[in-house]
Design a protein around this motif. Sequence first.
Motif, PDB file in Angstrom:
ATOM      1  N   PRO A  28       0.842  -1.213   0.000  1.00  0.00           N
ATOM      2  CA  PRO A  28       0.000   0.000   0.000  1.00  0.00           C
ATOM      3  C   PRO A  28       0.869   1.252   0.000  1.00  0.00           C
ATOM      4  CG  PRO A  28       0.198  -0.845   2.223  1.00  0.00           C
ATOM      5  CD  PRO A  28       1.017  -1.758   1.361  1.00  0.00           C
ATOM      6  N   SER A  29       0.495   2.214  -0.796  1.00  0.00           N
ATOM      7  CA  SER A  29       1.262   3.456  -0.898  1.00  0.00           C
ATOM      8  C   SER A  29       0.571   4.612  -0.180  1.00  0.00           C
ATOM      9  CB  SER A  29       1.464   3.819  -2.373  1.00  0.00           C
ATOM     10  OG  SER A  29       0.212   3.982  -3.027  1.00  0.00           O
ATOM     11  N   ARG A  30      -0.593   4.338   0.408  1.00  0.00           N
ATOM     12  CA  ARG A  30      -1.326   5.341   1.191  1.00  0.00           C
ATOM     13  C   ARG A  30      -2.156   4.623   2.257  1.00  0.00           C
ATOM     14  NH1 ARG A  30      -6.555   5.508  -1.245  1.00  0.00           N
ATOM     15  NH2 ARG A  30      -6.593   4.661  -3.374  1.00  0.00           N
ATOM     16  N   PRO A  31      -2.759   5.349   3.197  1.00  0.00           N
ATOM     17  CA  PRO A  31      -3.500   4.710   4.289  1.00  0.00           C
ATOM     18  C   PRO A  31      -4.609   3.774   3.815  1.00  0.00           C
ATOM     19  CG  PRO A  31      -3.083   6.994   4.824  1.00  0.00           C
ATOM     20  CD  PRO A  31      -2.658   6.817   3.389  1.00  0.00           C
ATOM     21  N   VAL A  32      -4.782   2.696   4.558  1.00  0.00           N
ATOM     22  CA  VAL A  32      -5.831   1.714   4.278  1.00  0.00           C
ATOM     23  C   VAL A  32      -6.981   1.958   5.263  1.00  0.00           C
ATOM     24  CG1 VAL A  32      -6.437  -0.743   4.237  1.00  0.00           C
ATOM     25  CG2 VAL A  32      -4.157   0.009   3.473  1.00  0.00           C
ATOM     26  N   ARG A  33      -8.171   2.022   4.756  1.00  0.00           N
ATOM     27  CA  ARG A  33      -9.363   2.252   5.571  1.00  0.00           C
ATOM     28  C   ARG A  33     -10.055   0.919   5.852  1.00  0.00           C
ATOM     29  NH1 ARG A  33     -14.753   5.104   3.099  1.00  0.00           N
ATOM     30  NH2 ARG A  33     -15.924   5.522   5.023  1.00  0.00           N
ATOM     31  N   VAL A  34     -10.278   0.630   7.129  1.00  0.00           N
ATOM     32  CA  VAL A  34     -10.935  -0.617   7.522  1.00  0.00           C
ATOM     33  C   VAL A  34     -12.295  -0.289   8.120  1.00  0.00           C
ATOM     34  CG1 VAL A  34     -10.838  -2.660   9.002  1.00  0.00           C
ATOM     35  CG2 VAL A  34      -8.750  -1.803   7.912  1.00  0.00           C
ATOM     36  N   LEU A  35     -13.355  -0.723   7.453  1.00  0.00           N
ATOM     37  CA  LEU A  35     -14.714  -0.514   7.952  1.00  0.00           C
ATOM     38  C   LEU A  35     -15.065  -1.614   8.946  1.00  0.00           C
ATOM     39  CD1 LEU A  35     -16.815   1.702   7.011  1.00  0.00           C
ATOM     40  CD2 LEU A  35     -14.854   1.388   5.469  1.00  0.00           C
ATOM     41  N   ILE A  36     -15.388  -1.214  10.168  1.00  0.00           N
ATOM     42  CA  ILE A  36     -15.972  -2.132  11.147  1.00  0.00           C
ATOM     43  C   ILE A  36     -17.437  -1.731  11.231  1.00  0.00           C
ATOM     44  CG2 ILE A  36     -16.050  -2.814  13.574  1.00  0.00           C
ATOM     45  CD1 ILE A  36     -13.055  -2.513  13.712  1.00  0.00           C
TER      46      ILE A  36
END
Length: 324
Positions: A28-36
């Motif tokens: 990944p080259s940028r932030p990863v968003r994790v939906l809970i």
Amino acid sequence: MRTRHLVAAALAVATLAAAGAATAQNYPSRPVRVLIPFPPGGNVDVFGRVLWPQVEKELRQTVVIDNRGGANGMLGSSIVANATPDGYTMLHTSFAFAVNPSIVKKMPFDVVKDFAPVTDVALGTGYLMVSHAGFPAKTVRELIDLAKQQPGKVRYSTAGVGNGQHLAGALFAERAGIDMLHVPYKGGGPAMTAALGGETQLHFPAPAVGIPHVKGGRVRGLGFTGNKRLASLPDVPTIGETVKGFYADAGWHGVFAPAKTPPAIVKTVQEAIYKALQAPHVRNHFLNGGYEPQGSNPTEWGRRFRADLKRYAEITRIARIEPQ
């Protein structure tokens, strides 16, 4: 002319494949968003906030957790279903994801076609059955006797209709031959709060959520739905010790990506999660909370998930949950 078109098409496919490979290599080259897809304080959220900081270290990139509770996990899941399939939006959910198709008439997405399985995070060994501190029944037997004397009066809170807590409570009521009133909330956190405050008499939290409250004396541990007692609460009996043959696991936590996410990216996330689950503090947190760490590869997880769609359809039928 036809040959020229075929060559052009082949070149286009090759170019897209090369671009996909390059994207996967840079991921990944940028932030990863994790939906809970549940409110803060529930078991998925509690475990997720231990797991993902370690995944962040493995990916060497920031991971941002985004709680979007509502509709038994469907609100947050919809966001992921409609997200760009580039690996920067992930879903960390509970097995309610596999139950919803059996209890919801009009799903906002297709759990098979609109998602790519990444990995199973953990498998729950069971739920605690806890009661409000002022509830007169102090054992499972006393609860059953009281419920038989007052049909429909004993209220139990859950994280939503069709949630694992609901299934466990409904199965318990059926096997014990009693009638209890189900009170659904928008997530495990609010459901736990309801039991703490006396809005409901019973709740079926995951051990990680319920154990601190039991040890703190804020609720009473009446029983455990698993097939053996919890090591961290050895004095709390299994429900099966009173209601012979009763058993209900707490399902799984799993991770999914939007459909068409490049397989190489899916594999990268799965491997990072698997490594994170091996970290002693992460592994011990899951085990102490009644969950067994997993981390299967995407193919194995996808096969198990599809089998569970059928299994939970049968459980909801036994629990007499009508699709709404």
